[in-house]
Design an enzyme around this catalytic site. Structure first.
Site, PDB file in Angstrom:
ATOM      1  N   CYS A 162      61.758  56.060  19.045  1.00 25.48           N
ATOM      2  CA  CYS A 162      63.090  55.923  19.635  1.00 25.48           C
ATOM      3  C   CYS A 162      64.176  56.653  18.863  1.00 25.48           C
ATOM      4  CB  CYS A 162      63.461  54.453  19.751  1.00 25.48           C
ATOM      5  SG  CYS A 162      62.191  53.469  20.574  1.00 25.48           S
ATOM      6  N   GLU A 313      70.671  45.288  13.688  1.00 23.99           N
ATOM      7  CA  GLU A 313      71.705  46.317  13.743  1.00 23.99           C
ATOM      8  C   GLU A 313      73.084  45.716  13.471  1.00 23.99           C
ATOM      9  OE1 GLU A 313      73.008  50.217  16.402  1.00 23.99           O
ATOM     10  OE2 GLU A 313      71.828  48.623  17.364  1.00 23.99           O
ATOM     11  N   LYS A 334      72.579  51.952  26.567  1.00 25.10           N
ATOM     12  CA  LYS A 334      71.342  51.451  27.174  1.00 25.10           C
ATOM     13  C   LYS A 334      71.612  50.360  28.211  1.00 25.10           C
ATOM     14  CE  LYS A 334      68.245  52.462  23.262  1.00 25.10           C
ATOM     15  NZ  LYS A 334      69.232  53.042  22.310  1.00 25.10           N
ATOM     16  N   HIS A 339      66.449  52.074  28.123  1.00 25.89           N
ATOM     17  CA  HIS A 339      66.022  52.700  26.874  1.00 25.89           C
ATOM     18  C   HIS A 339      65.165  53.919  27.212  1.00 25.89           C
ATOM     19  CE1 HIS A 339      64.838  53.539  22.926  1.00 25.89           C
ATOM     20  NE2 HIS A 339      64.546  52.340  22.477  1.00 25.89           N
ATOM     21  N   PHE A 398      60.155  52.701  16.320  1.00 26.56           N
ATOM     22  CA  PHE A 398      58.902  52.132  15.831  1.00 26.56           C
ATOM     23  C   PHE A 398      58.397  52.982  14.661  1.00 26.56           C
ATOM     24  CE2 PHE A 398      57.242  49.903  19.968  1.00 26.56           C
ATOM     25  CZ  PHE A 398      58.225  48.949  19.822  1.00 26.56           C
TER      26      PHE A 398
END
Length: 411
Positions: A162, A313, A334, A339, A398
């Site tokens: 991502c 975050e 998003k 996403h 990831f």
């Protein structure tokens, strides 16, 4: 070190294609999430996403070429074409060995892989397409774009899940800074919104299962969030050496001034709960830009709408900004486009740069019940009208991949 500026924007998203239409859709809070209609879902437990509908690749490539390229490649070519057009860039006037392409993809040509696997199982290996490999491998998006524009300079396909789009732009930034290129097309592309990917993410319990209300499923930083929504698309920026851009009279959207990157080195999917790697990447981007916390007006957050990612975050933002956190507006693109995986960071960067250009921060949809564990100044309602001079863009992938970019109004 040379200064790097943004001179072209090329978004292809579930809510609109092209800079002007994309910005209008963001400004209006258009929702691109709904029931999936463009492919068969089989027995997938999740039946909604953020699709690009009625996409015609022949607007950007001839019909034969389109048949020999995966959707992920088609998206990259289209977004690059939009960026080049927006920049009014005469590509034939660029030294080909100083013209590069960094467009990454998290999953590459997964539709081609899926289809050819079924062909082999049903009809045998001799029926596999001779174009299977060049349609499937992730780097072919950069190759197609390079061929189109005769860009013979640096050419890479970054793959960091991502964080792919942001890393692609960050590496392109360094490439221009050190003089290896004068112009770069940089960003991300993804066309993984297909049944096998949905099934995989659903099996991980990463996706929202709000089947009764898909339009409200992506709800970053909201207390009732339950997972992300898959999207697809591409975003490409024209990055240029400042002196070259000035010499050709280019419109400069923003100056690219910081790039921070790190790896959590902790878990294959979950972020570190102390956000240490993300904090380091943010501090590095801000140090490179020469900013203090009070200098930042806006953060375009990773904001996935997953319980752990949003909480982590938020911890990052509180740690960096402390008492100034209430003055920094946070949004998540998003909430409108889902996403888009490897393309997410690039599309979100375009939104952040347009905020600098327009003095407006787009709303974050579905932010109905603020999560007290996040406690951020999230844009909501009709968005936020305010001067925007300095922005950060976050992406976390990831594998523990962290990336933060910094842009400011050009002066």
């Amino acid at each position: 070190m040379r200064r790097v500026v943004v001179t072209g924007l090329g978004p292809l998203s579930p809510i609109a294609a092209g800079k002007d239409a994309y910005w209008q859709a963001l400004r209006e809070g258009k929702n691109g999430i709904g029931p999936i209609t463009t492919f068969e879902l089989g027995d997938c437990p999740v039946t909604f996403g953020a699709e690009i509908k009625e996409f015609d690749p022949t607007r950007w490539m001839d019909g034969k070429e389109a048949k020999r390229s995966d959707r992920v490649i088609q998206f990259a070519v289209a977004a690059s074409g939009m960026a080049v057009e927006d920049a009014k860039l005469d590509t034939s006037a660029v030294d080909p060995y100083k013209f590069g392409v960094y467009i990454g993809s998290g999953q590459g040509g997964i539709e081609t892989t899926f289809n050819n696997f079924h062909t082999m199982m049903e009809k045998g290996s001799k029926r596999i397409s001779p174009y299977f490999i060049p349609m499937m491998i992730s780097n072919m998006s950069t190759a197609y774009v390079a061929i189109r524009y005769k860009a013979k300079g640096p050419n890479l396909c970054v793959v960091t899940a991502c964080a792919t789009g942001l890393h692609s732009m960050g590496e392109a930034y360094h490439t221009i800074m050190r003089g290896d290129a004068d112009v770069m097309l940089a960003g991300g592309t993804e066309a993984a919104l297909r049944s096998i990917s949905i099934a995989g993410f659903a099996s991980m319990k990463a996706l929202s299962t709000r089947l009764d209300s898909p339009e409200t499923a992506s709800r970053p930083f909201d207390k009732d969030r339950d997972g992300f929504v898959m999207g697809e698309g591409a975003g490409v920026l024209v990055l240029e050496d400042l002196e070259r851009a000035k010499a050709r009279g280019a419109h400069i959207y923003a100056e690219f001034v910081g790039y921070g990157t790190s790896c959590d080195a902790g878990h294959i999917t979950a972020p570190d709960e102390d956000a240490a790697g993300a904090i380091y990447a943010t501090r590095r981007a801000m140090e490179m830009a020469g900013w203090k916390p009070e200098d930042v007006d806006y953060i375009n957050a990773h904001g996935t709408s997953t319980p752990l990612n949003d909480k982590t975050e938020a911890l990052l933002i509180h740690t960096i900004f402390g008492g100034h956190v209430k003055n920094v507006v946070v949004s998540s693109t998003k909430s409108m486009i889902g996403h888009c995986l490897g393309a997410a960071g690039a599309l979100e960067t375009i939104a952040a740069i347009q905020a600098i250009e327009e003095g407006f921060i787009h709303p974050t949809l579905n932010y109905a019940t603020p999560d007290p564990e996040c406690g951020l100044n999230v844009s909501m309602g009709a968005g936020v009208e305010k001067p925007v001079n300095r922005v950060l863009v976050n992406s976390f992938g990831f594998g523990g991949h962290n990336c933060v970019l910094a842009f400011q109004k050009y002066a």
